[in-house]
Each structure stands twice: as C-alpha cells, then as structure tokens.
Design a protein around this motif. Structure first.
Motif, short mmCIF file in Angstrom:
data_model
loop_
_atom_site.label_atom_id
_atom_site.label_comp_id
_atom_site.label_asym_id
_atom_site.label_seq_id
_atom_site.Cartn_x
_atom_site.Cartn_y
_atom_site.Cartn_z
N GLU A 183 0.85 -1.17 -0.03
CA GLU A 183 0.00 0.03 -0.14
C GLU A 183 0.85 1.27 -0.06
OE1 GLU A 183 -2.48 0.17 3.58
OE2 GLU A 183 -3.66 1.93 2.72
N VAL A 201 -11.67 13.05 -3.34
CA VAL A 201 -11.20 12.17 -2.07
C VAL A 201 -11.51 10.86 -2.76
CG1 VAL A 201 -11.22 11.54 0.17
CG2 VAL A 201 -11.51 13.79 -0.35
N VAL A 239 -11.27 16.79 5.62
CA VAL A 239 -12.18 15.67 5.02
C VAL A 239 -11.28 14.41 5.30
CG1 VAL A 239 -13.21 15.04 2.73
CG2 VAL A 239 -12.84 17.24 3.11
N VAL A 259 -1.97 12.13 -6.98
CA VAL A 259 -2.73 12.35 -5.74
C VAL A 259 -1.73 13.33 -4.74
CG1 VAL A 259 -1.80 10.22 -4.78
CG2 VAL A 259 -3.85 10.98 -3.83
N ASP A 260 -2.01 13.91 -3.97
CA ASP A 260 -1.69 14.90 -2.86
C ASP A 260 -1.86 14.19 -1.52
OD1 ASP A 260 -0.06 16.91 -2.28
OD2 ASP A 260 -1.80 18.23 -1.85
N ARG A 261 -0.90 13.91 -0.87
CA ARG A 261 -0.75 13.47 0.71
C ARG A 261 -2.09 12.34 0.94
NH1 ARG A 261 2.00 17.44 3.35
NH2 ARG A 261 0.82 16.87 5.18
N ILE A 262 -2.18 11.47 0.12
CA ILE A 262 -3.29 10.68 0.29
C ILE A 262 -2.89 9.81 1.60
CG2 ILE A 262 -2.25 8.61 -1.08
CD1 ILE A 262 -5.03 7.79 -1.83
N TYR A 286 -5.60 6.26 -11.86
CA TYR A 286 -5.36 7.58 -11.07
C TYR A 286 -5.05 8.78 -12.39
CZ TYR A 286 -5.82 6.91 -6.15
OH TYR A 286 -6.23 6.67 -5.00
N VAL A 326 -6.89 15.18 -6.92
CA VAL A 326 -7.13 14.18 -6.00
C VAL A 326 -6.34 14.54 -4.60
CG1 VAL A 326 -7.17 11.58 -5.44
CG2 VAL A 326 -7.56 12.49 -7.89
N VAL A 327 -6.91 14.89 -3.54
CA VAL A 327 -6.27 15.09 -2.46
C VAL A 327 -6.42 14.68 -1.33
CG1 VAL A 327 -7.13 17.77 -3.08
CG2 VAL A 327 -8.38 16.50 -1.61
N GLY A 328 -6.94 13.12 -1.48
CA GLY A 328 -6.77 12.26 -0.28
C GLY A 328 -7.58 11.04 -0.49
N GLY A 329 -7.50 10.09 0.53
CA GLY A 329 -8.51 9.09 0.50
C GLY A 329 -7.92 7.82 1.11
N ASP A 330 -8.25 6.64 0.58
CA ASP A 330 -7.97 5.47 1.16
C ASP A 330 -7.75 4.39 0.18
OD1 ASP A 330 -7.90 3.59 3.54
OD2 ASP A 330 -9.91 3.15 3.54
N SER A 357 -11.55 6.74 -2.30
CA SER A 357 -11.35 5.12 -1.91
C SER A 357 -11.36 4.28 -2.63
CB SER A 357 -12.22 5.03 -0.73
OG SER A 357 -11.90 5.71 0.31
N ASN A 360 -7.67 11.99 -12.70
CA ASN A 360 -7.17 13.34 -12.72
C ASN A 360 -7.30 14.17 -13.94
OD1 ASN A 360 -4.89 14.26 -10.34
ND2 ASN A 360 -5.04 11.83 -10.53
N ASP A 403 -2.01 10.89 4.42
CA ASP A 403 -2.43 11.51 5.65
C ASP A 403 -3.70 11.07 6.00
OD1 ASP A 403 0.01 12.83 5.20
OD2 ASP A 403 -0.82 14.86 5.51
N GLN A 418 -11.72 10.04 4.65
CA GLN A 418 -12.81 8.98 3.87
C GLN A 418 -12.01 7.57 4.13
OE1 GLN A 418 -13.78 9.79 -0.01
NE2 GLN A 418 -14.29 7.82 -0.39
N ASP A 419 -12.79 6.58 4.64
CA ASP A 419 -12.46 5.30 4.79
C ASP A 419 -13.35 4.28 4.14
OD1 ASP A 419 -9.94 4.81 6.28
OD2 ASP A 419 -10.95 6.38 7.75
N ALA A 461 -7.59 15.32 4.48
CA ALA A 461 -7.18 16.46 3.54
C ALA A 461 -8.07 17.65 3.97
CB ALA A 461 -7.47 16.07 2.19
N LEU A 491 -19.43 23.99 2.04
CA LEU A 491 -19.09 23.06 0.81
C LEU A 491 -20.09 22.31 0.36
CD1 LEU A 491 -15.34 22.22 1.45
CD2 LEU A 491 -16.16 24.31 0.49
N VAL A 493 -9.85 20.68 2.27
CA VAL A 493 -10.20 21.40 1.19
C VAL A 493 -11.31 22.36 1.30
CG1 VAL A 493 -11.76 20.66 -1.04
CG2 VAL A 493 -10.21 18.86 0.10
N LEU A 504 2.30 6.79 -6.52
CA LEU A 504 1.09 7.81 -7.06
C LEU A 504 1.65 9.32 -6.83
CD1 LEU A 504 -2.03 5.89 -6.02
CD2 LEU A 504 -1.26 6.18 -8.44
#
Lengths: 295, 295
Positions: free
Chosen positions: A8, B80, A36, A21-24, B98, B108-112, B82, B102, A26, A38-39, A29, B34, A31, A15
C-alpha cells in the motif's frame, strides 16, 4: 509489479511521485477550509457479518472516520455514507446500520446507495479545525504520547477468531472516540495521527513524514486491561498485540513537552524507528494493505 | 422486507422518516459551506473491467461525481478517492486509474486504499457554490430543459453488450462534464439534477421533491446521433433508450423561462409525471438499485 509486491505504501509513494494524488497517506485532507477524511470498509477485509451486528458495523464505520478527524483536531460537521448492499439484504438490517452510524451524534448528511455483490461502506467525515497538526511536523526533542491503552482491539479480534468469549470483543467492534483529546492536543502537537495500523507501523509513518528518528519504549506502552489474559490463553505476547496489530484508534502525538497522556517515546535526529524492550531493540511490524490478509 | 422489494427509494424514504439520514437522495449535501457529493462504483454493477480500461474507469468515477457538483452549480475544489483492489492488481493499472481520475483537472487530495475481493471505487467530490438549486424548488409554470442529447450512453452500453462496435461505446465510458452549464443554470434554476437514472426516472425525483406535476414531451427530447442506428440494429426504440436507461450525465433543470437549452417539458400543479409521445401517454421507467440488475 503487483500490489502484493509493492504494498500500500509503495503504491501511494508512486502515485504521489507522479503528481496523481496529494498526501493521500495523511489522515485527512483540507479542502476549502474543511477537514475531509474517507475510509472504506469491505466485507471479509475489515469486518465479518458473523462477528459484528449491523449496528456495531455502522458505529465502527463512523468511528474510524471520526478518529481521523480527531487526529486533525477537528470538530465534526457531518458524515457522507456510500453503501453497497446485496438486493436480498433485510431493510431492518440497513436501518440498524444507520442507527449505528448516527450513534456518535454526527449527522449523516448524504451519500449513495447501490447494489453490490459483497457489502461495503465508504464513509466521508467532514469537520472544521483551527489547526491540523499533520504527520510531518515532529521535531527532535519531542515526546511521543498516546491517548489511551492499546491492544484491546487486537485481543478482541483474536478472541473472536478463537472463540474465547473475552469482553474485549466489544472493544474490537466499538473503537473509542478521541475527538475532545484530539482538539486539545492539536493546539500544541507538532504531529499527530490515529493508531489504525498499530503503533509499530504508525510511529514509522510519523518518523518518515517528519524526517526524525522515533525511539519507542515498548515497556512504557499502556496495555489495556484483559489483553494479557487473552495473550496468555493463546500463548502470544501482550506487547506485540498492543503495538503490532492496530485498530486501537487512540491518538499518537509528538509534543514539545509532556502532557496529560502516557509518554511512550521521543523523537531524535535521524530517521526510522527504534523499538526498545528491556532497553534492547525489538522487531515488530504493523499492518499494510495488499501485503497480507487480516480477518 | 428485503431491499429487492423495498427498492432504493423506499429504503431512503424509510431512513429519512426515522431521522437517520438527511436528504440522502439529493445530488449533493452542503456541509460547512462546501458542496459534497459521493458515489460508489462497484465491479459488475457499475463497470466491467473487460469493457473499460482502467483509465476510462478513473475518468468516469471522477465525472459522475463532478456531474453531481455541476447539478449543484458548484466549482470543484478536490476529489477524495477510496479504492478497493485485489492484491494481485498490477500497479500500472492503478496508475492508469489515477491518471483517469485526474483527467478532468480536479486534484485528488486524499482518500484510502484497501484490499477488496472485488474492485470498487468510492469518490467524494467537494466544491463551492453560490447557489445550490436542489431538487425541491420547481414551480408550476417552469419549463424543463436538458443540457444535451440523450441516449448515447445507453446505445454504447448495448453496443458493448451485443458486440456491435458502435462509436457510442466511448460515450458510455466517458460521460460529459457540464460544470460550466451547471454554474450558469444554477443562477436561475428553481430545481436541477443530473440525469443518472434516465430522464423518465429523474424527472420523477424532481416532481416528487418539488410537489409538482412534470409533463415531458418525449418527441422534444434530443436524441444523440447514432442512437437511432444502434436501436434499429437491436430492434429497440431510440426514445426508450434515450429516456429510460440513464448514465447520460446531462443536466435537467426547471427554469422560470426558456434558456439556451432544449425544452423537453413543463411543470404543472399536481404530482407525478406525464410522459407524452405523439401527444398520448407513454409508459417508461428508469433505473433503481436493488430492484433489478444492470450490466
């Protein structure tokens, strides 16, 4: 290369390197001024319907996302829930799932419901934070603290797996909410995250992002009551269960000075992680998706 | 009762009635200023990997969420994502996914990222809107407009299913982005939504939420070029394909006066939907999860 080889973290690094992708990695995020997170929870990866009730599943899905908000020092505003369900699912089960999702008191404000061959939940939590510590700000000299005892979720999981009937099974189904502690710590913490992959792995994420060396005294890690007993019955090590399994959802923070939480280690100049037990290095790893299968 | 009997809309109504979710049937929620929208895409329900490339899948996952933002008149800020994937998935495929995510130009600023037995994507799109028309504001006397021709996605899907090789297959894989049109319409529209379930079904959602009767002239619905040809080859009806299938991702808006878009109907005092063809009532339904299986 397959994800099973890359892992992972290797995938996320690749990526990010490509700017896709930016700082996924973390917890959350930021925004448009909102935090925000997400799981996704997938049957037979994150939960088993023969081990959990629908209500507990809903609670846990909300709680693991609220835990990411806690690690961001955020006040939660709402949850958005996407749900994949088999057509033969009972409506009463879905209502129980939503009752569990609502239990932490954060309103479910939208989402999507769809057919799926295998049940899945994807929860997005939105919140507002005055200060998001992030994972990258820890400095040499910081102390590392955790907000509560570890290992109850691991013991509960192993009890379920082995039919031990330990009262810690409920700790596996219902993780703690550390929103108040998170907001308090976020005022001072140089870095913070929630313990979802196990202290051994999560402290490594903090060390890597912050560019520091983390030295953790495993003897100082508070182990939840009852973990020792489950460990003994299974011939396992309680400290390994507390630090190598994950899903505790306590917070780990790097602070410039000690706080009202258990100090488990410190940050130093360098990189990587030293886990010490009886003063000697101890090898222990945590959870990473694609490399192994849990549950 | 099973979801197969209750249907997606029945389930959502029951959850709302119990106060367990707020306005989940809307395209988007507004949280902390938002606009937030979320859609889950599940293999063999929303996509087939033998019919789509990973890049197209990523594009479509982004596009269907951006379509909800468009229906909210929103400027997108971030996605975001997942992702559930099998461990044996090739890393190169995920990178292509990805790249597709994009492509619309929204970061794409985050996720799982997680292991899953069957691939799934859950995308949350966040944006900012000066005015979200919603689904509930249409008034008697409003005209109903659509932002583009319909049926290309249906024709593309049926071409894939029947091996016809129609150029419309790409329309099924790559829905349009109507963000500019959405922001323009949001300034005046009394109600707006995106056509994901088919005009016949979606106009019903607008009628129900707004408490009006919608009269749609099916002869006035613009049908995409090439749909007629696919319909003819399959012995099907082009208007049914254009209005009863869904996934067009054009916008449907109720406006106080005609605009630079195709007028397909009007709102009247009353409730329900009248679909007219050659001036006579015509029966046609759209898509609803749990009641049937598509793909």
């Amino acid at each position: 290369m397959r994800l099973s080889e890359l892992g992972e973290l290797g995938l996320l690094r690749e990526l990010e390197r490509r700017g896709l992708v930016d700082r996924i990695a973390d917890d959350a995020a930021v925004v448009g001024g909102l935090v925000v997170t997400q799981d996704a929870l997938v049957e037979d990866v994150h939960f088993r319907l023969d081990w959990t009730s629908w209500r507990d599943l809903g609670y846990k899905a909300a709680a693991v996302n609220l835990s990411d908000l806690a690690a961001s020092g955020a006040e939660p505003l709402g949850l958005v829930v996407s749900l994949g369900l088999r057509a033969e699912t009972k409506a009463g089960d879905v209502i129980e799932l939503y009752e569990g999702l609502n239990e932490p008191g954060v309103p479910v404000v939208g989402g999507d419901t769809t057919t799926a061959g295998s049940p899945l939940l994807s929860v997005t939590a939105l919140g507002r934070s005055d200060r998001v510590p992030g994972r990258g700000g820890a400095r040499p000299g910081d102390v590392l603290v955790v907000t509560g005892p570890l290992g109850a979720s691991a013991a509960g999981f192993l009890s379920l797996e082995n039919g031990l009937g330990s009262p810690l099974e409920s700790a596996h189904r219902r993780p703690p909410l550390r929103l108040v502690e998170g907001r308090e710590l976020a005022r001072h913490a140089h870095a913070m995250l929630d313990l979802s992959d196990g202290l051994a792995a999560d402290v490594g994420h903090l060390a890597e992002r912050s560019g520091v060396r983390c030295v953790v005294d495993l003897d100082a890690v508070p182990v939840a009551p009852g973990v020792e007993e489950v460990a003994n019955r299974l011939g396992r090590d309680a400290v390994e269960m507390a630090c190598g399994f994950g899903e505790d959802y306590e917070l780990l923070a790097a602070l410039p000075e000690p706080a009202a939480h258990a100090v488990v280690g410190r940050c130093e100049v360098g990189s990587g992680v030293d886990l010490l037990r009886g003063g000697a290095p101890f090898a222990l790893s945590g959870w990473e998706h694609f490399r192994a299968g849990r549950v």
